[in-house]
Design an enzyme around this catalytic site. Structure first.
Site, PDB file in Angstrom:
ATOM      1  N   ASP A  50      45.077  35.572  47.098  1.00  0.00           N
ATOM      2  CA  ASP A  50      45.127  36.221  45.781  1.00  0.00           C
ATOM      3  C   ASP A  50      46.550  36.627  45.430  1.00  0.00           C
ATOM      4  O   ASP A  50      46.997  36.457  44.285  1.00  0.00           O
ATOM      5  CB  ASP A  50      44.220  37.448  45.762  1.00  0.00           C
ATOM      6  CG  ASP A  50      42.746  37.078  45.773  1.00  0.00           C
ATOM      7  OD1 ASP A  50      42.433  35.896  45.536  1.00  0.00           O
ATOM      8  OD2 ASP A  50      41.916  37.967  46.024  1.00  0.00           O
TER       9      ASP A  50
ATOM     10  N   ASN B  13      44.687  30.352  52.414  1.00  0.00           N
ATOM     11  CA  ASN B  13      43.451  31.139  52.429  1.00  0.00           C
ATOM     12  C   ASN B  13      42.817  31.142  53.815  1.00  0.00           C
ATOM     13  O   ASN B  13      42.388  32.181  54.330  1.00  0.00           O
ATOM     14  CB  ASN B  13      42.461  30.565  51.418  1.00  0.00           C
ATOM     15  CG  ASN B  13      42.392  31.395  50.146  1.00  0.00           C
ATOM     16  OD1 ASN B  13      42.914  32.489  50.085  1.00  0.00           O
ATOM     17  ND2 ASN B  13      41.741  30.857  49.136  1.00  0.00           N
TER      18      ASN B  13
ATOM     19  N   ASP C 258      42.764  27.352  42.267  1.00  0.00           N
ATOM     20  CA  ASP C 258      44.221  27.240  42.359  1.00  0.00           C
ATOM     21  C   ASP C 258      44.761  26.284  41.288  1.00  0.00           C
ATOM     22  O   ASP C 258      45.808  25.669  41.466  1.00  0.00           O
ATOM     23  CB  ASP C 258      44.644  26.785  43.754  1.00  0.00           C
ATOM     24  CG  ASP C 258      44.071  25.408  44.113  1.00  0.00           C
ATOM     25  OD1 ASP C 258      43.135  24.958  43.438  1.00  0.00           O
ATOM     26  OD2 ASP C 258      44.576  24.799  45.081  1.00  0.00           O
TER      27      ASP C 258
ATOM     28  N   ASP D 183      47.878  21.804  39.991  1.00  0.00           N
ATOM     29  CA  ASP D 183      47.010  22.066  41.136  1.00  0.00           C
ATOM     30  C   ASP D 183      47.903  22.346  42.336  1.00  0.00           C
ATOM     31  O   ASP D 183      48.771  21.531  42.689  1.00  0.00           O
ATOM     32  CB  ASP D 183      46.100  20.872  41.421  1.00  0.00           C
ATOM     33  CG  ASP D 183      45.136  21.158  42.560  1.00  0.00           C
ATOM     34  OD1 ASP D 183      44.084  21.759  42.289  1.00  0.00           O
ATOM     35  OD2 ASP D 183      45.458  20.784  43.703  1.00  0.00           O
TER      36      ASP D 183
END
Length: 472
Positions: free
Chosen positions: A355, A346, A381, A338
């Site tokens: 992305d 983001n 993620d 993670d």
């Protein structure tokens, strides 16, 4: 004495005459038998070609059914969008319910009556036989698009019961089949092979007849209504029905050409081999559109669209396979990753930067893991690594290599960004048989690593007690 001589001469003449007559009758009989045999062979070739044509057409059932069940089996509300997505501007397709109601069509909208006129009896035959059904030629005036040809219908299962997909059989595929296999099966100089539908419309030919029109030889068309073999205007013909369709194969040639074959046994053998190759090639051509779509969409269905990694479903299937095949000596480990700080990227730089960062992480995972390890994207993620033949200590070492690789700065959209990663490791114990259970334990270990800010944590399969690894 003279009478005896005369009697002897008479007997000798009679014997010679009988011998000549017998020889002539034998030659005539053999010629007639040979001619009958050649005519039977001519008719048998048409029957054999029809049988192989039927087998070739039916063999496309599984590909078309698989395509329909995979991509056109969703709710009615999504069916029109799905059909339009998988149908080009030059194609025609319609999906019906088992009762004949139009559920989706291209072009859209298509009225129930218009759809039934196009589908014809292929709907009933597909439902009754359980295999693909082929129908008569449909013109572009009926479809409303610049596309015409005979139709094919396959029944398939969906979330709302049985549905039927009707499409056009590409005329170019049938023409290649006729030019290749049917021409080879006919094998008569100057002969003509035609594929006609149940209304005597020509759908493929080695001649010059216009496609989609009635046979130009009206006398032959009339004779076919009640006699499958015979002679018309000095030409032999032989017709055979293509099982499972209203179609027929019609061979015709001059009498001289039929009764004076020039092929040797060796040549016939090679021609039959070439005919077989042509039949297989045409089978591939008939299904190539569905196969291309199936292969492309199946890959998209099982891989993450952004990173190209196996998605959760495919990766979990690989874990289950590894669990089913593992031995006592072989090690197995799952790493659950993670990303730390991804949400900030983001929120600060936008989703395009996020992305790009995920793509970079995927590349680093591919480069850091061993050959044979399977890297997947769990979602968002979160990433996964499956390591086989991997001892617990080696799994920890791999986790620290992965962590160090991801910690290296990344160039994203002209910015130099740094993120971290928390990794949980789990290995199966003797009672672990389900992939979900193993991944769940790796997920718990990952959260323990994130809580303690240690970066890496292992879940002990024997004691079920999380232990935290050292700091890097």
């Amino acid at each position: 004495m003279g009478s005896v001589r005369r009697l002897t001469i008479v007997i000798a003449v009679a014997l010679v005459a009988a011998l000549i007559t017998g020889a002539g009758l034998y030659v005539g009989f053999r010629q007639a038998a040979d001619s009958d045999g050649l005519r039977r062979d001519f008719a048998n070739r048409a029957s054999l070609a029809a049988d192989l044509t039927s087998s070739t057409l039916v063999a496309s059932d599984s590909q078309n059914r698989q395509f329909a069940e995979e991509f056109l089996a969703g709710p009615d509300s999504t069916l029109q969008t799905a059909l339009a997505k998988e149908t080009t501007a030059t194609e025609f397709a319609v999906v019906l319910g088992s009762d004949g109601e139009v559920l989706a069509s291209v072009p859209a909208p298509l009225a129930d009556d218009a759809a039934r006129a196009i589908v014809g009896d292929t709907r009933a035959r597909a439902l009754q036989s359980g295999t693909i059904a082929f129908g008569n030629y449909v013109s572009d005036q009926v479809t409303g698009k610049p596309v015409a040809g005979p139709v094919m219908t396959v029944a398939y299962s969906s979330s709302n019961g049985i549905r039927l997909l009707t499409q056009m059989v590409p005329l170019e595929v049938l023409q290649r089949f006729t030019d290749g296999y049917l021409a080879a099966a006919l094998n008569v100089a100057g002969g003509r092979a035609q594929l006609i539908d149940g209304q005597n419309n020509v759908i493929a030919t080695t001649g010059t007849e216009p496609i989609g029109r009635q046979m130009t030889d009206r006398a032959l068309a009339s004779r076919l209504a009640y006699e499958s073999t015979g002679t018309v205007n000095g030409n032999y013909y032989a017709a055979a029905a293509v099982q499972g369709t209203p179609w027929r194969i019609v061979f015709s040639a001059s009498g001289d050409a039929v009764l004076n074959p020039t092929d040797s046994t060796r040549q016939v053998s090679w021609q039959l081999f070439g005919a077989f190759v042509a039949a297989v090639a045409c089978l591939v051509a008939l299904a190539v559109t569905a196969l291309r779509r199936s292969a492309r969409l199946a890959h998209a269905h099982l891989h993450d669209g952004l990173t190209g990694l196996p998605n959760r479903a495919l990766w979990m299937d690989r874990v289950q396979q590894a669990l089913d095949k593992r031995s006592k000596e072989a090690g197995l480990a799952v790493l659950f990753l993670d990303l730390d700080g991804f949400k900030a990227v983001n929120d600060t730089y936008g989703h395009s930067a996020g992305d790009a960062l995920l793509v970079d992480v995927a590349e680093r995972l591919r480069a850091t893991t061993r050959r044979g390890d399977i890297v997947g994207r769990f979602g968002g993620d979160e990433f996964l690594v499956l390591g086989t033949d991997l001892a617990p200590a080696s799994a920890v070492e791999l986790a620290y290599r992965v962590r160090a690789s991801i910690a290296e700065p990344m160039d994203v959209a002209g910015r130099r960004l740094t993120i971290g990663v928390s990794i949980g490791i789990a290995s199966p114990d003797s009672e672990t048989v389900e992939a979900d259970a193993l991944v769940h334990r790796a997920d718990l270990a990952m959260y323990r690593a994130k809580e303690r800010e240690s970066g890496v944590a292992c879940f002990d399969g024997d004691t079920a007690t999380p232990t935290v690894g050292p700091e890097v």
